[in-house]
Design an enzyme around this catalytic site. Structure first.
Site, PDB file in Angstrom:
ATOM      1  N   GLN A   1       0.651  -1.154   0.358  1.00  0.00           N
ATOM      2  CA  GLN A   1       0.099  -0.296  -0.159  1.00  0.00           C
ATOM      3  C   GLN A   1       0.732   0.863   0.265  1.00  0.00           C
ATOM      4  OE1 GLN A   1      -3.174   1.061  -0.235  1.00  0.00           O
ATOM      5  NE2 GLN A   1      -2.524   3.015  -0.068  1.00  0.00           N
TER       6      GLN A   1
ATOM      7  N   GLY B   1     -10.606   0.407   1.684  1.00  0.00           N
ATOM      8  CA  GLY B   1     -12.158  -0.405   0.995  1.00  0.00           C
ATOM      9  C   GLY B   1     -10.869  -0.464  -0.387  1.00  0.00           C
ATOM     10  N   GLY B   2     -10.475   0.494  -0.664  1.00  0.00           N
ATOM     11  CA  GLY B   2      -9.699   0.456  -1.778  1.00  0.00           C
ATOM     12  C   GLY B   2      -8.712   1.340  -2.446  1.00  0.00           C
TER      13      GLY B   2
ATOM     14  N   TYR C   1     -12.390  14.579   1.062  1.00  0.00           N
ATOM     15  CA  TYR C   1     -14.044  13.717  -0.486  1.00  0.00           C
ATOM     16  C   TYR C   1     -15.234  14.625  -0.100  1.00  0.00           C
ATOM     17  CZ  TYR C   1     -10.598   9.581   0.753  1.00  0.00           C
ATOM     18  OH  TYR C   1      -9.574   8.469   0.625  1.00  0.00           O
TER      19      TYR C   1
ATOM     20  N   PRO D   1      -5.615  -2.144   4.483  1.00  0.00           N
ATOM     21  CA  PRO D   1      -6.239  -1.148   5.074  1.00  0.00           C
ATOM     22  C   PRO D   1      -7.421  -0.261   5.522  1.00  0.00           C
ATOM     23  CG  PRO D   1      -4.068  -0.790   3.581  1.00  0.00           C
ATOM     24  CD  PRO D   1      -4.890  -2.209   3.439  1.00  0.00           C
TER      25      PRO D   1
ATOM     26  N   LYS E   1     -10.723   2.015   8.024  1.00  0.00           N
ATOM     27  CA  LYS E   1     -11.923   2.812   8.066  1.00  0.00           C
ATOM     28  C   LYS E   1     -13.166   2.262   9.282  1.00  0.00           C
ATOM     29  CE  LYS E   1     -16.682   3.865   5.635  1.00  0.00           C
ATOM     30  NZ  LYS E   1     -16.439   3.385   4.553  1.00  0.00           N
TER      31      LYS E   1
ATOM     32  N   GLN F   1       0.032   4.282  -1.084  1.00  0.00           N
ATOM     33  CA  GLN F   1      -0.424   6.279  -0.604  1.00  0.00           C
ATOM     34  C   GLN F   1      -0.412   6.373   0.812  1.00  0.00           C
ATOM     35  OE1 GLN F   1      -4.233   7.171  -2.204  1.00  0.00           O
ATOM     36  NE2 GLN F   1      -3.314   9.374  -2.187  1.00  0.00           N
TER      37      GLN F   1
ATOM     38  N   ASP G   1      -1.887  11.468   6.464  1.00  0.00           N
ATOM     39  CA  ASP G   1      -2.973  10.736   7.258  1.00  0.00           C
ATOM     40  C   ASP G   1      -3.800  11.677   7.255  1.00  0.00           C
ATOM     41  OD1 ASP G   1      -2.249   8.930   5.344  1.00  0.00           O
ATOM     42  OD2 ASP G   1      -2.342   7.109   7.573  1.00  0.00           O
TER      43      ASP G   1
HETATM   44  N1  BES Z   1      -6.989   6.646  -2.499  1.00  0.00           N
HETATM   45  C1  BES Z   1      -7.378   6.112  -1.391  1.00  0.00           C
HETATM   46  C2  BES Z   1      -7.048   5.893  -0.493  1.00  0.00           C
HETATM   47  C3  BES Z   1      -5.935   6.077   0.240  1.00  0.00           C
HETATM   48  C4  BES Z   1      -6.110   7.808   0.043  1.00  0.00           C
HETATM   49  C5  BES Z   1      -5.391   5.425   0.759  1.00  0.00           C
HETATM   50  C6  BES Z   1      -5.224   8.617   0.731  1.00  0.00           C
HETATM   51  C7  BES Z   1      -4.137   6.176   1.454  1.00  0.00           C
HETATM   52  C8  BES Z   1      -4.308   8.089   1.428  1.00  0.00           C
HETATM   53  C9  BES Z   1      -8.944   4.960  -2.124  1.00  0.00           C
HETATM   54  O1  BES Z   1      -9.041   5.885  -3.600  1.00  0.00           O
HETATM   55  C10 BES Z   1      -9.949   5.303  -1.093  1.00  0.00           C
HETATM   56  O2  BES Z   1     -10.354   6.717  -1.257  1.00  0.00           O
HETATM   57  N2  BES Z   1     -10.651   4.804  -0.649  1.00  0.00           N
HETATM   58  C11 BES Z   1     -11.590   4.889   0.409  1.00  0.00           C
HETATM   59  C12 BES Z   1     -13.016   4.365  -0.226  1.00  0.00           C
HETATM   60  C13 BES Z   1     -13.849   5.306  -1.592  1.00  0.00           C
HETATM   61  C14 BES Z   1     -14.742   4.252  -1.618  1.00  0.00           C
HETATM   62  C15 BES Z   1     -13.946   6.033  -0.097  1.00  0.00           C
HETATM   63  C16 BES Z   1     -11.763   3.548   1.322  1.00  0.00           C
HETATM   64  O3  BES Z   1     -10.809   3.148   1.860  1.00  0.00           O
HETATM   65  O4  BES Z   1     -12.222   3.485   2.155  1.00  0.00           O
HETATM   66 ZN    ZN Z   2      -9.720   7.449  -3.496  1.00  0.00          ZN
END
Ligand code: BES
Ligand code: ZN
Length: 653
Positions: free
Chosen positions: A178, A312-313, A425, A310, A607, A180, A417
């Site tokens: 992971q 969602g995606g 978002y 760790p 989350k 990011q 973070d």
């Molecule tokens: N890119 C993010 C995950 C992320 C952001 C990891 C910043 C580390 C630092 C990913 O696209 C994301 O936003 N995932 C969300 C799911 C989404 C449907 C809101 C999650 O993991 O909950």
């Molecule tokens: Zn995202």
């Protein structure tokens, strides 16, 4: 300590910045790949924004390409080998500064194998260390290769090494990364800043029973022999990507196609369920292209990870990584795929230049995600999702400092973070919904499509975004005044032109919630069976006006009534279960503790995990012993991203 060497005059720097040509064969040339060629913008000169989370000085010398040759040792939990980096820079540059964290650097050489001088600077707890490599002065237009020999450490923060027992199959180990926001530097020594795009290729050697997947084109579909009991897998990413998108997964993986350009990888025993759940992916890619232009990455596959993933995606290019908690059995959580797919434009094509600009990635993506969901499932569903997002944003903002509710952040000296809140978002998306409403969907869509085209494969700052939209969309004073863009970006809270989404589908849900939670009606009156997952989430997100500070708003009898009537002990939808467990913990509802324990020890999505431990901790003498006990059991199964956050709440067991 690091010393200064290799002086580059400001004049030399300024002239040379205009002449950094793309290296032929990389990036500009997509021959042999299934990706379309890069647009001219990808090879243009970049004015690097100041990224306080990287030691790199890309205006002097920057990494253009990374070539990994690594062997995975599952016993030692290390990746060992080399990273060959192609460097370009101003004429006269005699050093390049890379980012590393917790890496075991064994040596640096030039392309002929001759050793180069290098130095690691002092350790910053967040950023790690600069790795400065010195070389003979660069000449104009030159590309210089350096080769870093290194090994990762077992506790590399980007990597999670799973034992066979932590996988579904139970037979083979597993590894995934992971990157990011700033974790790639714990497994790849490179300039780890989102504004410094790099093409990459990789050769990864693993035990022959395992398959390797990466965020890149697979060059060896079945792997190739690499010594006794081992196989090598090769990859190539010809689009320049920010380093946080370099990603790897290794395990007993099977693949199933969804359509000709989409498919899913996961462990064999999970494949059929994952494919059935993710079938809408094919239509989503089509819908996304109709909205904002061609998908630029060739294939779009998903890797469904073990439950410790760790997030969602994660929008790793060509291969979204996803939590298995979206496999709900009824496709109810597929908006997550729409989200990660949308990042193929907002984030992966047009990339936040620094983590202070993260709303450009996540806010645009939530907006785009909602448009994809509307295209596939209609306006009612899309509005429900928007209303849920607005609810989340309101709760989040209540707990944030005013400065952290601005879209443009200043995360200097903080972990990036910290910027990962619903502000980036949901306030980011709310800003775009507001602009859409005020300029009209047609005009807004035309601008957004152009924004992705004009800025494809380039880093974007908040200021450049404003420049782009003021050039191409907001060209009159009247519109400027109505949009209030500066207020959205640089002021806390929600500007006065914000109109919250209204979902008519939620009207009866809210009525049922008031009847149960506020007026203490029976749970049998809740029309639960007829509700979608989104309606159930809305119901369980209900809170009394002004929060619940200091007061329990439900009695133990009501909680028991709710739990048994809605069969919450057997709830299979992770989002719904999470919402229920939050209520249960906040009421010190002991009978839910076994359900909580099962949830927290079988899944590591931050989350869900972090808010539940935070709620437990807030419940003092009731919650803290439970938190401590559960965390001791659960922690060994979590990814470093999750333990890093939960350690700060519960402490290390
Ligand atoms: N890119 C993010 C995950 C992320 C952001 C990891 C910043 C580390 C630092 C990913 O696209 C994301 O936003 N995932 C969300 C799911 C989404 C449907 C809101 C999650 O993991 O909950
Ligand atoms: Zn995202």
């Amino acid at each position: 300590m690091i010393r200064k060497f290799g002086l580059v005059s400001a004049i030399a720097l300024a002239t040379a910045l205009g002449s950094c040509a793309m290296m032929p064969g990389f990036g500009g040339d997509a021959s042999g790949s299934d990706m379309p060629p890069l647009p001219a913008s990808a090879t243009a000169t970049i004015d690097y924004a100041r990224d306080t989370h990287s030691f790199a000085r890309p205006e002097i010398a920057h990494v253009r390409h990374v070539a990994l040759d690594l062997t995975a040792d599952f016993q030692a939990q290390t990746l060992t080998g080399t990273a060959a980096l192609d460097i370009q820079g101003v004429p006269g540059a005699t050093e390049v500064v890379l980012d590393v964290k917790n890496l075991d650097i064994r040596g640096v050489s030039d392309a002929t194998g001759a050793p180069l001088q290098y130095e690691t600077g002092s350790l910053d707890a967040i950023k790690g260390q600069p790795l400065t490599v010195r070389f003979r002065a660069l000449t104009a237009g030159e590309t210089r290769r350096i080769v870093v020999a290194y090994a990762t450490r077992p506790d590399a923060a980007a990597l999670q090494w799973l034992t066979p027992g932590q996988t579904a199959g139970g037979e083979q180990p597993y590894l995934f990364s992971q990157g990011q926001a700033i974790l790639t530097r714990t497994w790849v020594p490179t300039q780890d800043s989102p504004g410094i795009r790099q093409t990459y290729d990789a050769r990864i050697v693993v035990p022959a029973a395992l398959r390797v997947v990466m965020s890149a084109q697979q060059l060896t579909p079945e792997g190739e022999a690499a010594g006794p009991g081992m196989k090598a897998w090769r990859f190539r990413m010809t689009n320049p990507v920010p380093p946080y998108l370099i990603a790897i997964g290794v395990g007993d993986l099977a693949f199933a196609a969804i359509d000709e350009r989409t498919g899913v990888f996961t462990e064999p025993s999970r494949l059929a369920a994952a494919r059935a759940e993710l079938m809408p992916t094919a239509d989503m890619v089509d819908a996304a292209e109709r909205l904002y232009g061609p998908y630029r990455w060739g294939r779009y596959d998903l890797l469904v990870l073990p439950p410790s993933f760790p997030f969602g995606g994660m929008e790793n290019p060509r291969l979204t990584f996803a939590t298995p908690t979206i496999i709900a059995g009824d496709q109810s959580l597929v908006s997550l795929v729409a989200h990660e797919l949308a990042h193929s434009w907002s984030g992966n094509l047009v990339t936040n230049a620094t983590w202070d600009d993260m709303w450009l990635n996540e806010g645009f993506t939530v907006y785009f995600e909602n448009r994809i969901m509307e295209a596939l499932y209609g306006q009612d569903r899309a509005l429900m999702l928007r209303a849920l997002g607005w609810g989340d944003l309101q709760s989040a903002m209540a707990g944030l400092s005013p400065a952290d509710t601005m879209l443009k952040l200043d995360l200097t000296g903080r972990d990036p973070d910290d910027g990962l809140t619903d502000v980036a978002y949901e306030k980011g998306a709310a800003f775009l919904f507001t602009m859409e409403r005020l300029v009209g969907r047609e005009r807004f869509d035309a601008w957004l499509k152009g924004y992705f085209e004009r800025n494809a494969f380039r880093p974007m700052t908040t200021e450049l975004f404003l420049e782009d939209i003021r050039t191409h969309l907001v060209t009159t004073r009247a519109l400027e005044d109505r949009l209030m863009m500066d207020a959205w970006i640089y002021q806390p809270g929600m500007p006065s032109n914000w109109q919250p989404p209204v979902s008519t589908a939620f009207v009866p849900v809210d009525a049922a919630a008031r009847a149960f939670f506020a007026d203490h009606g029976p749970a049998s009156a809740i029309p639960w069976a007829g509700w979608s997952t989104q309606e159930r989430q809305r119901f369980l997100a209900w809170r009394p006006e002004g929060g619940r500070e200091g007061a329990d708003w439900l009695s133990p009898a009501q909680l028991a009534n709710l739990e048994s009537t809605l069969k919450l002990r057997d709830e299979g939808n992770a989002e719904v279960l999470f919402s229920w467990l939050q209520i249960a913990v906040q009421h010190r509802y002991q009978p839910a503790v076994p359900t909580l324990e099962h949830f927290l020890t079988t899944m590591g999505r931050r989350k869900f995990v972090l808010p539940l431990f935070t709620s437990l901790w807030a419940e003092g003498d009731w919650g803290r012993p439970i938190a401590t006990r559960l965390y001791a059991r659960a922690r060994p199964g979590y990814h470093p991203v999750t333990t890093g956050s939960v350690d700060a709440v519960v402490g290390r067991p």
